[in-house]
Write an enzyme that holds these catalytic residues in place. Structure first.
Site, PDB file in Angstrom:
ATOM      1  N   SER A 120       0.853  -1.188   0.000  1.00  0.00           N
ATOM      2  CA  SER A 120       0.000   0.000   0.000  1.00  0.00           C
ATOM      3  C   SER A 120       0.884   1.231   0.000  1.00  0.00           C
ATOM      4  CB  SER A 120      -0.902   0.006   1.243  1.00  0.00           C
ATOM      5  OG  SER A 120      -1.523   1.257   1.424  1.00  0.00           O
ATOM      6  N   TYR A 125      -2.246   0.304   9.933  1.00  0.00           N
ATOM      7  CA  TYR A 125      -2.255  -0.430   8.674  1.00  0.00           C
ATOM      8  C   TYR A 125      -0.972  -0.164   7.892  1.00  0.00           C
ATOM      9  CZ  TYR A 125      -3.832  -1.839   3.974  1.00  0.00           C
ATOM     10  OH  TYR A 125      -3.944  -2.406   2.737  1.00  0.00           O
TER      11      TYR A 125
END
Length: 231
Positions: A139, A152
């Site tokens: 990501s 995250y």
């Protein structure tokens, strides 16, 4: 036929990538925590004429990971391992001062520990493959500091580092961490439910992943948008 294990394959990017591989004749072992959705996806993909094994379960369970690799072994081996299953740590996302530590542990277990555990389980078969490859779905939160994305992002940054080291330790494999860029997925909707902006369909980034398999660039971290622009 080549064989791929794909986690988080009942929907989103995992489902889209699995579909593209099935069209190319790959045999597949698919994982997700939702048995009905996973079996429906597997049934649809099997219409391409390939063998598709649906193995529902949680990637944090060592027995489940062993089951995924056993299913791939029965199909002939493992040529590609895709760690796509992800956990946010909080839904919706929250600032670090409000992030429950159990949520952070869950994100690390799913996004990092389970990914490494699955690699360890599959490594003998990957080494035996003519073109063994590992993809860790990363990501941009792993490299950019976005508010509320700290837990995250930290887990994806850790995944990036594991992928980088695995690439050094296993020179016979191709090992890539791939940032897919913005996508309209259930994961993103759970992370930021108030964001109503349209985002690209996960299928739109699949050509970037296929390019990796076609061209087999050196192991490392890549961004799907850059791979698409270079086509």
């Amino acid at each position: 036929m080549p064989v791929a294990i794909i986690t988080g394959a009942s929907k989103g990017l995992g489902r889209a990538f699995a579909g593209a591989l099935a069209e190319r004749g790959w045999d597949l072992v698919l994982d997700a925590r939702t048995p009905d959705a996973l079996r429906a996806a597997a049934e649809e993909l099997s219409r391409h004429g390939t063998r598709v094994e649906a193995v529902p379960g949680d990637v944090t369970d060592a027995g489940h990971r062993a089951g995924l690799v056993a299913a791939a072994r029965a199909l002939g081996g493992v040529d590609l391992l895709v760690s796509n299953a992800s956990a946010l740590g909080a839904e919706p996302l929250v600032r670090l001062d409000a992030l429950a530590l159990d949520g952070l542990r869950r994100a690390l277990e799913v996004n990092v520990v389970a990914a490494l555990g699955l690699v360890q389980e599959a490594l003998p078969l990957l080494r035996a493959s003519q073109e063994g490859a590992v993809i860790g779905v990363s990501s941009d939160a792993a490299v950019e500091a976005y508010g509320t994305w700290g837990g995250y992002g930290a887990s994806k940054a850790a995944l990036d580092r594991l992928v980088a080291v695995l690439g050094v330790e296993e020179p016979g494999l191709r090992v890539w961490a791939v940032d897919p860029g913005d996508m309209g997925t259930d994961l993103y909707a759970a992370a930021v439910p108030d964001d109503g902006d349209a985002r690209p369909d996960p299928a739109s980034v699949v050509p970037a992943f296929l390019r990796l398999l076609d061209e087999r660039p050196p192991s490392g971290r890549l961004a799907a948008p850059a791979l698409l622009e270079q086509r």
